[in-house]
Scaffold this motif. Structure first.
Motif, PDB file in Angstrom:
ATOM      1  N   ASP A  98       0.665  -1.275  -0.095  1.00 25.24           N
ATOM      2  CA  ASP A  98       0.079  -0.023   0.066  1.00 25.24           C
ATOM      3  C   ASP A  98       0.803   1.204  -0.135  1.00 25.24           C
ATOM      4  OD1 ASP A  98       0.959   0.067   2.656  1.00 25.24           O
ATOM      5  OD2 ASP A  98      -0.975   0.017   3.411  1.00 25.24           O
ATOM      6  N   GLY A  99       2.139   1.113  -0.001  1.00 27.44           N
ATOM      7  CA  GLY A  99       3.092   2.275   0.058  1.00 27.44           C
ATOM      8  C   GLY A  99       3.153   2.943   1.257  1.00 27.44           C
ATOM      9  N   HIS A 100       2.695   2.656   2.362  1.00 23.16           N
ATOM     10  CA  HIS A 100       2.788   2.967   3.913  1.00 23.16           C
ATOM     11  C   HIS A 100       3.338   2.008   4.684  1.00 23.16           C
ATOM     12  CE1 HIS A 100       0.024   6.263   2.094  1.00 23.16           C
ATOM     13  NE2 HIS A 100       0.919   6.758   2.844  1.00 23.16           N
ATOM     14  N   HIS A 101       3.594   0.829   4.591  1.00 21.65           N
ATOM     15  CA  HIS A 101       3.953  -0.225   5.324  1.00 21.65           C
ATOM     16  C   HIS A 101       5.237  -0.982   4.631  1.00 21.65           C
ATOM     17  CE1 HIS A 101      -0.228   0.534   6.648  1.00 21.65           C
ATOM     18  NE2 HIS A 101       0.243   0.367   7.881  1.00 21.65           N
ATOM     19  N   HIS A 126       1.036  11.894  -3.234  1.00 15.93           N
ATOM     20  CA  HIS A 126       0.020  10.958  -4.070  1.00 15.93           C
ATOM     21  C   HIS A 126      -1.245  11.394  -3.562  1.00 15.93           C
ATOM     22  CE1 HIS A 126      -0.872   8.692  -0.301  1.00 15.93           C
ATOM     23  NE2 HIS A 126       0.342   8.782  -0.007  1.00 15.93           N
ATOM     24  N   PRO A 127      -2.289  10.995  -4.402  1.00 17.07           N
ATOM     25  CA  PRO A 127      -3.780  11.151  -3.908  1.00 17.07           C
ATOM     26  C   PRO A 127      -4.090  10.259  -2.676  1.00 17.07           C
ATOM     27  CG  PRO A 127      -3.570  10.473  -6.255  1.00 17.07           C
ATOM     28  CD  PRO A 127      -2.241  10.138  -5.654  1.00 17.07           C
ATOM     29  N   HIS A 128      -4.898  10.934  -1.785  1.00 18.07           N
ATOM     30  CA  HIS A 128      -5.127  10.535  -0.685  1.00 18.07           C
ATOM     31  C   HIS A 128      -6.589  11.260   0.041  1.00 18.07           C
ATOM     32  CE1 HIS A 128      -2.822  13.674   0.824  1.00 18.07           C
ATOM     33  NE2 HIS A 128      -3.575  13.792   1.859  1.00 18.07           N
ATOM     34  N   GLY A 129      -7.257  10.517   0.761  1.00 14.36           N
ATOM     35  CA  GLY A 129      -8.353  11.174   1.555  1.00 14.36           C
ATOM     36  C   GLY A 129      -7.748  11.297   2.953  1.00 14.36           C
ATOM     37  N   ALA A 130      -8.963  11.430   3.987  1.00 20.95           N
ATOM     38  CA  ALA A 130      -8.583  11.367   5.357  1.00 20.95           C
ATOM     39  C   ALA A 130      -8.653  10.150   5.874  1.00 20.95           C
ATOM     40  CB  ALA A 130      -9.544  12.628   5.914  1.00 20.95           C
ATOM     41  N   ASP A 131      -7.414   9.242   5.714  1.00 20.62           N
ATOM     42  CA  ASP A 131      -7.739   8.100   6.611  1.00 20.62           C
ATOM     43  C   ASP A 131      -6.579   8.004   7.623  1.00 20.62           C
ATOM     44  OD1 ASP A 131      -5.145   7.720   5.276  1.00 20.62           O
ATOM     45  OD2 ASP A 131      -5.972   6.674   3.674  1.00 20.62           O
ATOM     46  N   LEU A 132      -6.432   6.765   8.327  1.00 20.52           N
ATOM     47  CA  LEU A 132      -5.711   6.457   9.290  1.00 20.52           C
ATOM     48  C   LEU A 132      -4.288   6.984   8.980  1.00 20.52           C
ATOM     49  CD1 LEU A 132      -5.377   4.910  11.947  1.00 20.52           C
ATOM     50  CD2 LEU A 132      -4.662   2.970  10.703  1.00 20.52           C
ATOM     51  N   HIS A 133      -3.827   6.739   7.980  1.00 18.01           N
ATOM     52  CA  HIS A 133      -2.262   7.343   7.416  1.00 18.01           C
ATOM     53  C   HIS A 133      -2.240   8.778   6.872  1.00 18.01           C
ATOM     54  CE1 HIS A 133      -2.049   2.981   7.888  1.00 18.01           C
ATOM     55  NE2 HIS A 133      -0.980   3.370   8.501  1.00 18.01           N
ATOM     56  N   HIS A 134      -3.456   9.441   6.637  1.00 17.51           N
ATOM     57  CA  HIS A 134      -3.130  10.878   6.226  1.00 17.51           C
ATOM     58  C   HIS A 134      -3.943  11.917   7.140  1.00 17.51           C
ATOM     59  CE1 HIS A 134      -2.465   8.194   2.800  1.00 17.51           C
ATOM     60  NE2 HIS A 134      -1.675   9.223   2.676  1.00 17.51           N
TER      61      HIS A 134
END
Length: 139
Positions: A98-101, A126-134
């Motif tokens: 996933d690019g974060h782990h 990168h494109p992202h929403g408001a999630d656990l890592h953002h």
């Protein structure tokens, strides 16, 4: 026997819905999950209409359509910018594609798994929403 079958059906349905709700909370976040959950009465109203209920049809249809647009916009919101992730120690189900782990394991791991892990500080775009890592501030 019928009682046991009904209890099993209810337990499975409730358990599955709770599992999916918690998965949605983790994946989509509380706000998006809440907006999807709040849309459920409009699904019920559509089913009632299909079964012949005709009171306040235009008002309910208009409210449902507006709510549907809001849920769509809320669910598809994403933005793209350079951002920094602060160091973070936590545990949750994750994959390594996933690019974060990017942490290593003593023995190879594939697929989704959960364990305590650390995210080092990183900056990327990168494109992202408001999630656990953002969860980062926006200037």
């Amino acid at each position: 026997m019928v009682t046991l079958a009904l209890l099993a059906c209810g337990a499975l349905s409730f358990g599955l819905s709770l599992r999916l709700y918690l998965l949605a909370q983790r994946t989509l976040g509380a706000a998006r999950t809440g907006s999807l959950f709040a849309f459920a009465p409009f699904v019920g109203a559509a089913l009632a209409f299909a079964f012949g209920e005709r009171d306040d049809v235009l008002l309910v249809a208009a409210a449902g359509a507006l709510f549907g647009v809001a849920v769509y916009l809320h669910g598809t919101e994403a933005h793209h910018h350079h951002h920094r992730h602060e160091p973070l120690d936590h545990e949750h189900a994750h994959r390594h594609d996933d690019g974060h782990h990017t942490h290593a394991h003593d023995s190879p791991v594939t697929g989704e798994h959960s364990h305590p892990h650390r995210h080092d500080s990183t900056e990327h775009d990168h494109p992202h929403g408001a999630d656990l890592h953002h969860r980062h501030p926006h200037p």
